[in-house]
Design an enzyme around this catalytic site. Structure first.
Site, PDB file in Angstrom:
ATOM      1  N   LEU A   1      -2.396-112.879  37.557  1.00  0.00           N
ATOM      2  CA  LEU A   1      -3.207-113.972  37.036  1.00  0.00           C
ATOM      3  C   LEU A   1      -4.461-113.443  36.341  1.00  0.00           C
ATOM      4  CD1 LEU A   1      -4.111-116.885  36.683  1.00  0.00           C
ATOM      5  CD2 LEU A   1      -4.865-116.897  39.070  1.00  0.00           C
TER       6      LEU A   1
ATOM      7  N   TYR B   1      -3.401-111.594  32.915  1.00  0.00           N
ATOM      8  CA  TYR B   1      -2.733-112.567  32.050  1.00  0.00           C
ATOM      9  C   TYR B   1      -3.750-113.563  31.490  1.00  0.00           C
ATOM     10  CZ  TYR B   1       0.147-116.625  30.793  1.00  0.00           C
ATOM     11  OH  TYR B   1       0.716-117.693  30.140  1.00  0.00           O
ATOM     12  N   HIS B   2      -4.651-114.010  32.350  1.00  0.00           N
ATOM     13  CA  HIS B   2      -5.672-114.964  31.926  1.00  0.00           C
ATOM     14  C   HIS B   2      -6.588-114.352  30.870  1.00  0.00           C
ATOM     15  CE1 HIS B   2      -9.705-116.832  32.291  1.00  0.00           C
ATOM     16  NE2 HIS B   2      -9.005-117.943  32.297  1.00  0.00           N
ATOM     17  N   HIS B   3      -7.100-113.153  31.125  1.00  0.00           N
ATOM     18  CA  HIS B   3      -8.009-112.516  30.174  1.00  0.00           C
ATOM     19  C   HIS B   3      -7.331-112.288  28.824  1.00  0.00           C
ATOM     20  CE1 HIS B   3     -11.770-111.748  32.183  1.00  0.00           C
ATOM     21  NE2 HIS B   3     -11.145-111.331  33.277  1.00  0.00           N
TER      22      HIS B   3
END
Length: 287
Positions: free
Chosen positions: A144, A147-149
């Protein structure tokens, strides 16, 4: 004293004098910079832990981490203040539909609001330094987190290129959440985790609510773009990217929230207990 007052006045004038042509040059003519940063980020996540840090002791980066988090906290507070102020005025003047579906260049292209939205988009690249601290302190980088960044940097850059009006809502929400989130990280870095720990579920809940609100806004623009006769000027590529991004974020944050706060805590023993304590010390909490 005069120096302080002059500095404050200068900091107020810089956003007000911002010209949108700067953003056009960056997002239209320098997209390759984003590609370079994303490639380097992927190498950081997947190559550095295995090939550079594997046989090394973790670096002591506590002081830089403290400075980094308080810096992002203050930046986010300033951005949140300006964006909430301007977004509220824009909403009461134009309503939700026109604010979300039609870009007002007189408000969002030049001046203070445009300044903070521009630097919000740019900040998604230096925010990747969050991961640098994890990697060089040999702390786990969960899916997470990276992937988020990575995806938010790509989406925001495209939004800056396409000048999507709904992006004003996204920037405002994100500034508000980050002003609290980075303050939490700052307190933890200062050794006050036990004091600040009770608000951790609140922060994850705020992130979840941000994903829900973002998804609803994207669905709203999708409806008016594809189905409604009234139309919507939000770029359709951005709509599709937004649906995938916010939908996946909501799922991943919901899984994280359930894992951290809803599952019954079963007291482990032996090796399992030691492993759990190790993860706790390493800060595997939130993205």
């Amino acid at each position: 004293m005069d120096f302080v007052l002059n500095t404050i006045q200068w900091l107020r004038e810089v956003p007000r004098n911002f010209k949108g042509e700067v953003a056009t040059v960056v997002f239209d003519d320098s997209a390759d910079i984003l590609v370079y940063c994303c490639v380097l980020y992927i190498l950081l996540v997947f190559m550095v832990p295995e090939h550079i840090m594997k046989n090394r002791e973790p670096f002591n980066l506590r002081l830089p981490f403290v400075v980094w988090n308080i810096g992002l906290c203050l930046f986010s507070i300033c951005g949140a203040y300006s964006c909430v102020k301007n977004m509220t005025a824009l909403y009461w003047e134009r309503g939700f539909y026109r604010t979300t579906c039609f870009f007002d260049s007189s408000v969002a292209y030049d001046g203070e609001f445009a300044f903070w939205v521009f630097y919000f988009i740019l900040s998604k690249i230096p925010e990747m330094i969050d991961t640098v601290f994890l990697v060089f302190q040999k702390k786990p980088v969960i899916f997470l987190h990276w992937y988020h960044h990575l995806t938010v940097a790509i989406f925001c850059w495209h939004a800056g290129h396409a000048l999507i009006p709904s992006g004003l809502w996204f920037a405002t929400m994100n500034y508000c959440v980050h002003s609290i989130m980075y303050f939490y990280y700052f307190m933890c870095a200062c050794g006050m985790r036990k004091v600040i720990r009770p608000i951790a579920p609140f922060i994850t809940m705020m992130q979840l609510l941000q994903m829900v609100a973002g998804t609803l806004i994207v669905l709203y623009t999708a409806y008016h773009s594809y189905l409604s006769e009234s139309g919507c000027e939000v770029d359709r590529t951005s709509i599709r990217l937004g649906l995938v991004m916010y939908g996946s974020y909501f799922f991943l944050f919901a899984v994280l929230f359930g894992k951290l706060y809803l599952k019954k805590q079963v007291k482990p023993s032996g090796t399992a207990s030691a492993y759990a304590m190790s993860k706790k010390r390493n800060g595997e909490k939130m993205a």
